[in-house]
Design an enzyme around this catalytic site. Sequence first.
Site, PDB file in Angstrom:
ATOM      1  N   ILE A  37       1.203  -1.385   0.152  1.00 15.21           N
ATOM      2  CA  ILE A  37      -0.378  -0.071  -0.297  1.00 15.21           C
ATOM      3  C   ILE A  37       0.752   1.527  -0.180  1.00 15.21           C
ATOM      4  O   ILE A  37       0.539   2.074  -0.846  1.00 15.21           O
ATOM      5  CB  ILE A  37      -0.773  -0.079   1.298  1.00 15.21           C
TER       6      ILE A  37
ATOM      7  N   LYS B 215      -5.501   1.883   8.531  1.00 10.84           N
ATOM      8  CA  LYS B 215      -6.259   1.009   8.919  1.00 10.84           C
ATOM      9  C   LYS B 215      -5.566  -0.483   8.774  1.00 10.84           C
ATOM     10  O   LYS B 215      -5.189  -0.932   8.082  1.00 10.84           O
ATOM     11  CB  LYS B 215      -7.541   0.848   8.598  1.00 10.84           C
TER      12      LYS B 215
ATOM     13  N   ASP C  22      -9.751  -7.064   7.220  1.00  7.79           N
ATOM     14  CA  ASP C  22      -8.881  -6.847   6.827  1.00  7.79           C
ATOM     15  C   ASP C  22      -9.836  -5.912   5.912  1.00  7.79           C
ATOM     16  O   ASP C  22      -9.621  -4.365   5.918  1.00  7.79           O
ATOM     17  CB  ASP C  22      -7.547  -7.002   6.387  1.00  7.79           C
TER      18      ASP C  22
HETATM   19  N1  LIG Z   1      -2.888  -4.576  -0.107  1.00  2.00           N
HETATM   20  C1  LIG Z   1      -3.512  -3.595   0.415  1.00  2.00           C
HETATM   21  O1  LIG Z   1      -4.313  -3.623  -0.889  1.00  2.00           O
HETATM   22  C2  LIG Z   1      -3.903  -2.475   1.272  1.00  2.00           C
HETATM   23  C3  LIG Z   1      -2.872  -2.671   3.205  1.00  2.00           C
HETATM   24  N2  LIG Z   1      -3.892  -1.276   3.431  1.00  2.00           N
HETATM   25  C4  LIG Z   1      -3.537  -1.696   4.853  1.00  2.00           C
HETATM   26  O2  LIG Z   1      -1.809  -0.966   4.974  1.00  2.00           O
HETATM   27  C5  LIG Z   1      -1.353  -2.533   5.379  1.00  2.00           C
HETATM   28  C6  LIG Z   1       0.027  -2.798   5.639  1.00  2.00           C
HETATM   29  O3  LIG Z   1      -0.697  -3.355   4.150  1.00  2.00           O
HETATM   30  P1  LIG Z   1       0.520  -3.624   2.935  1.00  2.00           P
HETATM   31  O4  LIG Z   1       1.090  -2.742   2.084  1.00  2.00           O
HETATM   32  O5  LIG Z   1      -0.638  -4.643   2.016  1.00  2.00           O
HETATM   33  O6  LIG Z   1       1.125  -4.847   3.669  1.00  2.00           O
HETATM   34  P2  LIG Z   1       2.683  -5.915   3.385  1.00  2.00           P
HETATM   35  O7  LIG Z   1       3.393  -6.704   3.928  1.00  2.00           O
HETATM   36  O8  LIG Z   1       2.665  -5.369   1.668  1.00  2.00           O
HETATM   37  O9  LIG Z   1       3.884  -4.175   3.417  1.00  2.00           O
HETATM   38  C7  LIG Z   1       4.103  -4.594   4.888  1.00  2.00           C
HETATM   39  C8  LIG Z   1       5.668  -3.945   5.299  1.00  2.00           C
HETATM   40  O10 LIG Z   1       6.160  -3.329   6.806  1.00  2.00           O
HETATM   41  C9  LIG Z   1       7.142  -3.741   6.719  1.00  2.00           C
HETATM   42  N3  LIG Z   1       7.063  -4.112   7.830  1.00  2.00           N
HETATM   43  C10 LIG Z   1       6.894  -5.108   8.911  1.00  2.00           C
HETATM   44  N4  LIG Z   1       7.606  -4.694  10.020  1.00  2.00           N
HETATM   45  C11 LIG Z   1       8.390  -3.745  10.450  1.00  2.00           C
HETATM   46  C12 LIG Z   1       9.283  -3.163  11.084  1.00  2.00           C
HETATM   47  N5  LIG Z   1       9.201  -3.427  12.155  1.00  2.00           N
HETATM   48  N6  LIG Z   1       9.573  -1.751  10.432  1.00  2.00           N
HETATM   49  C13 LIG Z   1       9.926  -1.556   9.397  1.00  2.00           C
HETATM   50  N7  LIG Z   1       8.774  -2.032   8.270  1.00  2.00           N
HETATM   51  C14 LIG Z   1       8.132  -3.320   8.321  1.00  2.00           C
HETATM   52  C15 LIG Z   1       7.875  -4.995   5.855  1.00  2.00           C
HETATM   53  O11 LIG Z   1       8.356  -5.166   5.387  1.00  2.00           O
HETATM   54  C16 LIG Z   1       5.903  -5.129   4.808  1.00  2.00           C
HETATM   55  O12 LIG Z   1       7.182  -3.810   3.251  1.00  2.00           O
HETATM   56  C17 LIG Z   1      -2.111  -2.886   6.252  1.00  2.00           C
HETATM   57  O13 LIG Z   1      -2.589  -2.373   7.775  1.00  2.00           O
HETATM   58  C18 LIG Z   1      -3.244  -3.269   5.474  1.00  2.00           C
HETATM   59  O14 LIG Z   1      -4.949  -3.705   5.762  1.00  2.00           O
HETATM   60  C19 LIG Z   1      -4.521  -0.646   3.696  1.00  2.00           C
HETATM   61  C20 LIG Z   1      -5.070  -0.685   2.233  1.00  2.00           C
HETATM   62  C21 LIG Z   1      -4.612  -1.961   0.749  1.00  2.00           C
HETATM   63  O1  LIG Z   2      -7.456  -2.101   2.961  1.00  2.69           O
HETATM   64  C1  LIG Z   2      -7.753  -2.463   2.113  1.00  2.69           C
HETATM   65  O2  LIG Z   2      -7.866  -2.627   0.945  1.00  2.69           O
HETATM   66  C2  LIG Z   2      -8.217  -3.750   0.257  1.00  2.69           C
HETATM   67  C3  LIG Z   2      -8.082  -3.433  -1.653  1.00  2.69           C
HETATM   68  O3  LIG Z   2      -7.108  -2.614  -1.623  1.00  2.69           O
HETATM   69  C4  LIG Z   2      -9.273  -2.850  -1.930  1.00  2.69           C
HETATM   70  O4  LIG Z   2     -10.872  -3.623  -1.199  1.00  2.69           O
HETATM   71  C5  LIG Z   2      -7.159  -4.442   0.828  1.00  2.69           C
HETATM   72  O5  LIG Z   2      -7.808  -5.621   0.331  1.00  2.69           O
HETATM   73  C6  LIG Z   2      -7.350  -3.847   2.440  1.00  2.69           C
HETATM   74  O6  LIG Z   2      -5.935  -4.444   3.424  1.00  2.69           O
END
Ligand SMILES: NC(=O)C1=CN([C@@H]2O[C@H](COP(=O)(O)OP(=O)(O)OC[C@H]3O[C@@H](n4cnc5c(N)ncnc54)[C@H](O)[C@@H]3O)[C@@H](O)[C@H]2O)C=CC1
Ligand SMILES: O=C1O[C@@H]([C@H](O)CO)[C@H](O)[C@H]1O
Length: 308
Positions: free
Chosen positions: A14, A90, A168
């Site tokens: 993200i 979030k 999530d």
């Molecule tokens: N994947 C999606 O489509 C979306 C995700 N999110 C939210 O964003 C958050 C992250 O999700 P993603 O980006 O998908 O996960 P991800 O697993 O792709 O990224 C997490 C990042 O955090 C880093 N990390 C973990 N622990 C760490 C630490 N202690 N210090 C520094 N870096 C650390 C990891 O190396 C990784 O690069 C979650 O809370 C998720 O709900 C929000 C909107 C959309």
């Molecule tokens: O916040 C989030 O949005 C979805 C997705 O990127 C769009 O629905 C993802 O599963 C969740 O972490």
Amino acid sequence: MQPIRLGLVGYGKIAQDQHVPAIHANPAFQLVAVATQGLPCAGVDNFRSLGELLENGPQVDAIAFCTPPQGRFALVQQALAAGKHVLVEKPPCATLGEAMALVEQVREQGVSGLFAWHSRYAPGIAAARDWLASRTLQSVQIDWKEDVRKWHPGQAWIWQPGGLGVFDPGINALSIVTHLLALPLFVESAELRVPDNCQSPIAASIKMADARHLDVRAEFDFDHGHDELWSIEIRCAEGVLRLDNGGALLSIDGVGQAVSEEGEYAAVYRHFQQLIADKTSDMDLQPLRLVADSFFVGSRTAVEPFYD
Ligand SMILES: NC(=O)C1=CN([C@@H]2O[C@H](COP(=O)(O)OP(=O)(O)OC[C@H]3O[C@@H](n4cnc5c(N)ncnc54)[C@H](O)[C@@H]3O)[C@@H](O)[C@H]2O)C=CC1
Ligand SMILES: O=C1O[C@@H]([C@H](O)CO)[C@H](O)[C@H]1O
């Protein structure tokens, strides 16, 4: 006016997809450093930990947190102890108690904090809220169904305790509905469908209500690899309001309505900029409380194992 010098923790999906592009597009911010355990971010100083960034990195005024929810509490506390404003993805933390503590600590530190419920900034939400304000609501149906393999490829954390599983993405729908409704919601019942090899659900059905017994139902599905669906239908005495595509599209009685042209994360960062300028915060706990309550009262049904 000097830009807000921003650090970012967790340069993952993200952060790459949404946060960094939104930050670069907003001249009020300057991304100066990243702390991440994965691939580095080009064009800024990179560090392996927030501690190292705070100790050896460039001066920052604020920090954005894009790490998984597990462990995020301690990271945000580190930033608050250093007097930084914080923007937290979030769900804000792995537990409600941690999130409640952050609200208090932000207040005590006198900085600005934002729990970034990004779906509340979708283009159709403001117009939907305006229309609903004078209507008589009768029922709400949420259908939030997407493909975890598309949005969280290889992310084991989402299936571990604190990772929330289908909640999530589902919490985004709850963040929209709680933003649209005047009264708090309560979980009446929930059914959580948990794969044999996971700690969090891959699907869930939730029945909620407010103090006036408004009927609110939600169907969440994380293994929905086709025709993804992010819709909220609100039946009123005066007509039917429908949000589709996660709130990007708004219709009333089937007629499309004008919506904002600003993207979710551009609006999130503009809001964060305003909170800092106004020396205030926006840290709503209700979406996370509804998820916690769903886990409290939810019946569990074991389903087939999930493999990425
Ligand atoms: N994947 C999606 O489509 C979306 C995700 N999110 C939210 O964003 C958050 C992250 O999700 P993603 O980006 O998908 O996960 P991800 O697993 O792709 O990224 C997490 C990042 O955090 C880093 N990390 C973990 N622990 C760490 C630490 N202690 N210090 C520094 N870096 C650390 C990891 O190396 C990784 O690069 C979650 O809370 C998720 O709900 C929000 C909107 C959309
Ligand atoms: O916040 C989030 O949005 C979805 C997705 O990127 C769009 O629905 C993802 O599963 C969740 O972490």
